[in-house]
Motif scaffolding. Structure first.
Motif, PDB file in Angstrom:
ATOM      1  N   MET A   1       0.802  -0.991   0.227  1.00  0.00           N
ATOM      2  CA  MET A   1      -0.020   0.028   0.157  1.00  0.00           C
ATOM      3  C   MET A   1       0.828   0.974   0.025  1.00  0.00           C
ATOM      4  O   MET A   1       1.853   1.206   1.042  1.00  0.00           O
ATOM      5  CB  MET A   1      -1.590   0.128   1.372  1.00  0.00           C
ATOM      6  CG  MET A   1      -1.939   1.165   1.456  1.00  0.00           C
ATOM      7  SD  MET A   1      -2.269   0.957   2.480  1.00  0.00           S
ATOM      8  CE  MET A   1      -1.629   0.746   4.554  1.00  0.00           C
ATOM      9  N   LYS A   2       0.722   2.585  -0.720  1.00  0.00           N
ATOM     10  CA  LYS A   2       1.034   3.669  -0.753  1.00  0.00           C
ATOM     11  C   LYS A   2       0.466   4.575  -1.202  1.00  0.00           C
ATOM     12  O   LYS A   2      -0.440   5.101  -1.938  1.00  0.00           O
ATOM     13  CB  LYS A   2       1.946   3.429  -2.092  1.00  0.00           C
ATOM     14  CG  LYS A   2       2.974   5.040  -2.581  1.00  0.00           C
ATOM     15  CD  LYS A   2       3.655   5.262  -3.675  1.00  0.00           C
ATOM     16  CE  LYS A   2       4.698   6.230  -3.455  1.00  0.00           C
ATOM     17  NZ  LYS A   2       5.121   6.482  -5.047  1.00  0.00           N
ATOM     18  N   THR A  38       4.400   4.659   2.834  1.00  0.00           N
ATOM     19  CA  THR A  38       4.189   3.326   3.192  1.00  0.00           C
ATOM     20  C   THR A  38       3.873   2.596   4.003  1.00  0.00           C
ATOM     21  O   THR A  38       4.745   2.021   5.010  1.00  0.00           O
ATOM     22  CB  THR A  38       5.290   2.450   1.923  1.00  0.00           C
ATOM     23  OG1 THR A  38       6.476   2.362   2.984  1.00  0.00           O
ATOM     24  CG2 THR A  38       5.353   2.354   0.346  1.00  0.00           C
ATOM     25  N   GLU A  41       0.548  -1.900   6.876  1.00  0.00           N
ATOM     26  CA  GLU A  41      -0.696  -2.880   6.464  1.00  0.00           C
ATOM     27  C   GLU A  41      -2.383  -2.882   7.228  1.00  0.00           C
ATOM     28  O   GLU A  41      -2.919  -3.178   7.166  1.00  0.00           O
ATOM     29  CB  GLU A  41      -0.194  -4.068   5.905  1.00  0.00           C
ATOM     30  CG  GLU A  41      -1.592  -5.825   4.948  1.00  0.00           C
ATOM     31  CD  GLU A  41      -2.335  -4.490   3.539  1.00  0.00           C
ATOM     32  OE1 GLU A  41      -3.799  -3.962   3.251  1.00  0.00           O
ATOM     33  OE2 GLU A  41      -1.625  -3.455   2.924  1.00  0.00           O
ATOM     34  N   ARG A  44      -4.314  -0.510   7.625  1.00  0.00           N
ATOM     35  CA  ARG A  44      -4.433  -0.167   5.702  1.00  0.00           C
ATOM     36  C   ARG A  44      -6.236   0.467   6.667  1.00  0.00           C
ATOM     37  O   ARG A  44      -6.143   1.445   6.124  1.00  0.00           O
ATOM     38  CB  ARG A  44      -5.395  -0.770   5.441  1.00  0.00           C
ATOM     39  CG  ARG A  44      -6.058  -0.862   3.877  1.00  0.00           C
ATOM     40  CD  ARG A  44      -6.221  -1.637   3.469  1.00  0.00           C
ATOM     41  NE  ARG A  44      -5.101  -2.455   2.406  1.00  0.00           N
ATOM     42  CZ  ARG A  44      -4.631  -2.120   0.812  1.00  0.00           C
ATOM     43  NH1 ARG A  44      -5.634  -0.830   0.908  1.00  0.00           N
ATOM     44  NH2 ARG A  44      -3.929  -2.154   0.842  1.00  0.00           N
ATOM     45  N   GLU A  45      -7.213   0.199   7.400  1.00  0.00           N
ATOM     46  CA  GLU A  45      -8.598   0.528   8.067  1.00  0.00           C
ATOM     47  C   GLU A  45      -8.212   1.821   8.284  1.00  0.00           C
ATOM     48  O   GLU A  45      -8.923   2.740   7.892  1.00  0.00           O
ATOM     49  CB  GLU A  45      -9.060   0.277   9.051  1.00  0.00           C
ATOM     50  CG  GLU A  45      -9.563  -1.516   8.127  1.00  0.00           C
ATOM     51  CD  GLU A  45     -10.536  -2.291   9.359  1.00  0.00           C
ATOM     52  OE1 GLU A  45     -11.232  -1.911  10.055  1.00  0.00           O
ATOM     53  OE2 GLU A  45     -10.359  -3.381   8.667  1.00  0.00           O
ATOM     54  N   ASP A  48      -7.054   4.280   5.552  1.00  0.00           N
ATOM     55  CA  ASP A  48      -8.388   4.374   4.201  1.00  0.00           C
ATOM     56  C   ASP A  48      -8.897   5.213   4.638  1.00  0.00           C
ATOM     57  O   ASP A  48      -9.813   6.181   4.400  1.00  0.00           O
ATOM     58  CB  ASP A  48      -8.554   3.031   4.283  1.00  0.00           C
ATOM     59  CG  ASP A  48     -10.252   2.963   3.233  1.00  0.00           C
ATOM     60  OD1 ASP A  48      -9.236   3.852   2.126  1.00  0.00           O
ATOM     61  OD2 ASP A  48     -10.251   3.157   3.220  1.00  0.00           O
ATOM     62  N   ARG A  60      -5.101   9.777  -2.205  1.00  0.00           N
ATOM     63  CA  ARG A  60      -5.844   8.037  -2.637  1.00  0.00           C
ATOM     64  C   ARG A  60      -4.531   7.265  -2.263  1.00  0.00           C
ATOM     65  O   ARG A  60      -3.444   7.156  -1.691  1.00  0.00           O
ATOM     66  CB  ARG A  60      -5.721   7.199  -4.481  1.00  0.00           C
ATOM     67  CG  ARG A  60      -4.589   7.893  -5.153  1.00  0.00           C
ATOM     68  CD  ARG A  60      -5.258   7.903  -6.845  1.00  0.00           C
ATOM     69  NE  ARG A  60      -4.317   8.502  -7.282  1.00  0.00           N
ATOM     70  CZ  ARG A  60      -3.532   7.170  -7.984  1.00  0.00           C
ATOM     71  NH1 ARG A  60      -3.066   6.692  -8.141  1.00  0.00           N
ATOM     72  NH2 ARG A  60      -2.543   7.604  -8.596  1.00  0.00           N
ATOM     73  N   LEU A  61      -5.054   5.775  -1.855  1.00  0.00           N
ATOM     74  CA  LEU A  61      -3.881   4.269  -1.836  1.00  0.00           C
ATOM     75  C   LEU A  61      -3.883   3.847  -3.036  1.00  0.00           C
ATOM     76  O   LEU A  61      -4.976   3.235  -3.646  1.00  0.00           O
ATOM     77  CB  LEU A  61      -5.082   3.625  -0.381  1.00  0.00           C
ATOM     78  CG  LEU A  61      -5.540   4.054   0.290  1.00  0.00           C
ATOM     79  CD1 LEU A  61      -5.689   3.869   1.668  1.00  0.00           C
ATOM     80  CD2 LEU A  61      -3.366   4.704   1.328  1.00  0.00           C
ATOM     81  N   GLN A  62      -2.849   3.603  -3.477  1.00  0.00           N
ATOM     82  CA  GLN A  62      -2.488   2.406  -4.035  1.00  0.00           C
ATOM     83  C   GLN A  62      -1.784   1.409  -4.304  1.00  0.00           C
ATOM     84  O   GLN A  62      -0.486   0.817  -2.669  1.00  0.00           O
ATOM     85  CB  GLN A  62      -1.259   3.035  -5.112  1.00  0.00           C
ATOM     86  CG  GLN A  62      -0.495   2.136  -6.418  1.00  0.00           C
ATOM     87  CD  GLN A  62      -0.365   3.636  -7.492  1.00  0.00           C
ATOM     88  OE1 GLN A  62       0.882   4.364  -6.387  1.00  0.00           O
ATOM     89  NE2 GLN A  62      -0.026   3.353  -8.972  1.00  0.00           N
ATOM     90  N   ASP A  63      -2.250   0.446  -4.506  1.00  0.00           N
ATOM     91  CA  ASP A  63      -1.855  -1.246  -4.311  1.00  0.00           C
ATOM     92  C   ASP A  63      -0.465  -1.248  -4.737  1.00  0.00           C
ATOM     93  O   ASP A  63      -0.228  -0.906  -5.798  1.00  0.00           O
ATOM     94  CB  ASP A  63      -2.972  -2.354  -3.902  1.00  0.00           C
ATOM     95  CG  ASP A  63      -4.000  -2.213  -2.576  1.00  0.00           C
ATOM     96  OD1 ASP A  63      -3.316  -1.538  -1.498  1.00  0.00           O
ATOM     97  OD2 ASP A  63      -5.478  -2.538  -2.892  1.00  0.00           O
TER      98      ASP A  63
END
Length: 63
Positions: A1-2, A38, A41, A44-45, A48, A60-63
């Motif tokens: 995730m970035k 970065t 993980e 993430r929530e 996000d 935005r989040l980029q995978d």
């Protein structure tokens, strides 16, 4: 995730920083700085939610 920030769209409203100040900071110039592009993980929530809180969709989040 970035984490990706669109500095041209950012209006420096600071919702991201208010929700996740360990990842975002709005500078004196009124533009967001991503402090950790970065994040783990496990965050993430949390990240996000801060990204989605941006009223101008500059993040935005980029995978």
């Amino acid at each position: 995730m970035k984490i990706v920030a669109d500095h041209g769209t950012c209006e420096g409203l600071g919702m991201c920083e208010a929700m996740a100040d360990q990842f975002f900071e709005v500078g004196e110039d009124g533009v967001v700085r991503v402090l950790d592009e970065t994040p783990p993980e496990a965050e993430r929530e949390f990240v996000d939610a801060a990204v989605r809180a941006c009223p101008v969709a500059a993040l935005r989040l980029q995978d």
